[in-house]
Design a protein around this motif. Structure first.
Motif, short mmCIF file in Angstrom:
data_model
loop_
_atom_site.label_atom_id
_atom_site.label_comp_id
_atom_site.label_asym_id
_atom_site.label_seq_id
_atom_site.Cartn_x
_atom_site.Cartn_y
_atom_site.Cartn_z
N UNK A 50 15.42 -57.56 -50.72
CA UNK A 50 15.97 -56.66 -51.73
C UNK A 50 15.32 -55.29 -51.62
N UNK A 51 14.01 -55.25 -51.49
CA UNK A 51 13.29 -53.97 -51.35
C UNK A 51 13.75 -53.23 -50.12
N UNK A 52 13.93 -53.94 -49.04
CA UNK A 52 14.39 -53.33 -47.79
C UNK A 52 15.79 -52.73 -47.94
N UNK A 53 16.68 -53.46 -48.57
CA UNK A 53 18.05 -52.95 -48.76
C UNK A 53 18.08 -51.76 -49.71
N UNK A 54 17.26 -51.78 -50.75
CA UNK A 54 17.21 -50.65 -51.67
C UNK A 54 16.62 -49.41 -50.99
N UNK A 55 15.65 -49.61 -50.11
CA UNK A 55 15.08 -48.49 -49.36
C UNK A 55 16.13 -47.92 -48.41
N UNK A 56 16.92 -48.79 -47.82
CA UNK A 56 18.00 -48.33 -46.92
C UNK A 56 18.99 -47.48 -47.69
N UNK A 57 19.36 -47.91 -48.89
CA UNK A 57 20.28 -47.13 -49.72
C UNK A 57 19.65 -45.82 -50.15
N UNK A 58 18.36 -45.83 -50.49
CA UNK A 58 17.68 -44.61 -50.93
C UNK A 58 17.65 -43.55 -49.83
N UNK A 59 17.53 -44.00 -48.59
CA UNK A 59 17.47 -43.04 -47.49
C UNK A 59 18.85 -42.51 -47.11
N UNK A 60 19.90 -43.25 -47.43
CA UNK A 60 21.27 -42.83 -47.10
C UNK A 60 22.22 -43.42 -48.13
N UNK A 61 22.64 -42.60 -49.09
CA UNK A 61 23.48 -43.08 -50.19
C UNK A 61 24.86 -43.54 -49.74
N UNK A 62 25.24 -43.24 -48.51
CA UNK A 62 26.54 -43.73 -48.03
C UNK A 62 26.49 -45.23 -47.72
N UNK A 63 25.29 -45.78 -47.68
CA UNK A 63 25.12 -47.22 -47.42
C UNK A 63 25.10 -47.99 -48.74
N UNK A 64 26.14 -47.77 -49.54
CA UNK A 64 26.24 -48.40 -50.86
C UNK A 64 26.30 -49.92 -50.76
N UNK A 65 26.79 -50.43 -49.65
CA UNK A 65 26.89 -51.89 -49.53
C UNK A 65 25.50 -52.54 -49.51
#
Length: 108
Positions: A50-65
């Motif tokens: 979960x932390x990894x996926x949230x960090x991925x979204x934080x770095x690029x908001x287009x990765x909403x999935x």
């Protein structure tokens, strides 16, 4: 594959919440079964993802999935028991209110 074959059916089963054999329901059921037997280990592993996926979204908001998946994964490990009336028991190893206030509420 399902989206390409029948986009309306995909939206009905995956996004709108129909739980009749959706991948999300099957994944949630698997997580709940794992939490019944190995709650601490499953929670720890899932929280890392979960932390990894949230960090991925934080770095690029287009990765909403990534954030969407993180939220559903959190629900999968947080809810122990639910009925038609709602949730009746939560995983004590998960701070649901903290997750809600930091990740879900800002999106509303």
């Amino acid at each position: 594959e399902k989206f390409e074959d029948d986009p309306q059916e995909f939206i009905m089963t995956e996004i709108e919440g129909s739980d009749s054999d959706s991948r999300r329901k099957c994944s949630r059921d698997l997580l709940r079964a794992m939490c019944r037997q190995f709650e601490q280990q499953t929670t720890t592993i899932c929280m890392e993802h979960i932390s990894s996926m949230l960090a991925e979204f934080s770095s690029d908001n287009s990765k909403w999935s990534a954030k969407d998946t993180a939220i559903h994964l959190m629900l999968g490990i947080a809810i122990r028991l639910e009925s038609y009336q709602g949730v009746s028991e939560l995983n004590a190893n998960v701070n649901v209110m903290d997750f809600f206030t930091s990740q879900v509420f800002p999106e509303l």
